[in-house]
Design an enzyme around this catalytic site. Structure first.
Site, PDB file in Angstrom:
ATOM      1  CB  SER A  85      -5.145  -9.172  -2.020  1.00 55.05           C
ATOM      2  OG  SER A  85      -6.458  -9.393  -2.502  1.00 55.05           O
ATOM      3  CG  HIS A 113      -3.192  -5.899  -2.869  1.00 57.42           C
ATOM      4  ND1 HIS A 113      -4.087  -6.072  -3.897  1.00 57.42           N
ATOM      5  CD2 HIS A 113      -3.929  -5.677  -1.757  1.00 57.42           C
ATOM      6  CE1 HIS A 113      -5.309  -5.979  -3.430  1.00 57.42           C
ATOM      7  NE2 HIS A 113      -5.248  -5.735  -2.135  1.00 57.42           N
ATOM      8  CE  LYS A 144      -5.152  -2.968  -0.116  1.00 56.38           C
ATOM      9  NZ  LYS A 144      -6.327  -2.180  -0.260  1.00 56.38           N
TER      10      LYS A 144
END
Length: 156
Positions: A85, A113, A144
């Protein structure tokens, strides 16, 4: 954190109620730039004296190869973010798979991610590299790209 704590507990279970000796512990090899949640899990398992920890230079497969070849512990786990990230770079997944075949370690990737962001179908880094069957454990978050709560841990 839960996954790494559970992996560390395996060594304690195998020695039936006593603390595992250094050789009986699980060796965890972690990329230097892994996410804080991985680092926290490793710290917890290490504090409980369940694992031996080896940190390899970020995405440096030569350094990882050297650490693996020198390690005398039989049970080995390599854990890495799939998409880092902070730097936005990908782990060298295919090289990790090559080392996995050479040394027989358990390969764990944190795909938090990349899940639902990377790959034609949102399958993350394993989908991009078409290596789903070569990853032993894949974990990620649903907070996310999915916009939910919780996460997942899957194995092949």
């Amino acid at each position: 954190m839960a996954l790494i704590s559970a992996l560390g507990s395996v060594s304690s279970l195998l020695v039936a109620g006593r603390k595992p000796s250094k050789e009986e512990r699980i060796a965890i090899f972690s990329d230097a730039l892994n996410h804080a949640s991985i680092i926290d899990g490793i710290r917890l398992a290490k504090q409980l004296r369940q694992v031996e920890v080896f940190i390899y230079k970020h995405c440096d497969m030569d350094h990882l190869n050297t650490l693996l070849s020198c390690c005398k512990i039989n049970k080995k786990v390599v854990i890495t973010d799939s998409l880092f990230s902070m730097d936005g770079d990908f782990a060298p997944v295919m090289e990790l798979i090559h080392l996995r075949r050479k040394y027989g370690f358990l390969l764990v990737i944190d795909d938090a991610h990349a899940t639902l962001v990377c790959g034609k179908n949102g399958g993350g880094v394993p989908e991009i590299y078409k290596c789903e069957n070569d990853i032993d454990i894949c974990l990620g978050t649903l907070s996310k790209a999915a916009g939910c709560h919780g996460g997942f841990i899957v194995c092949r």
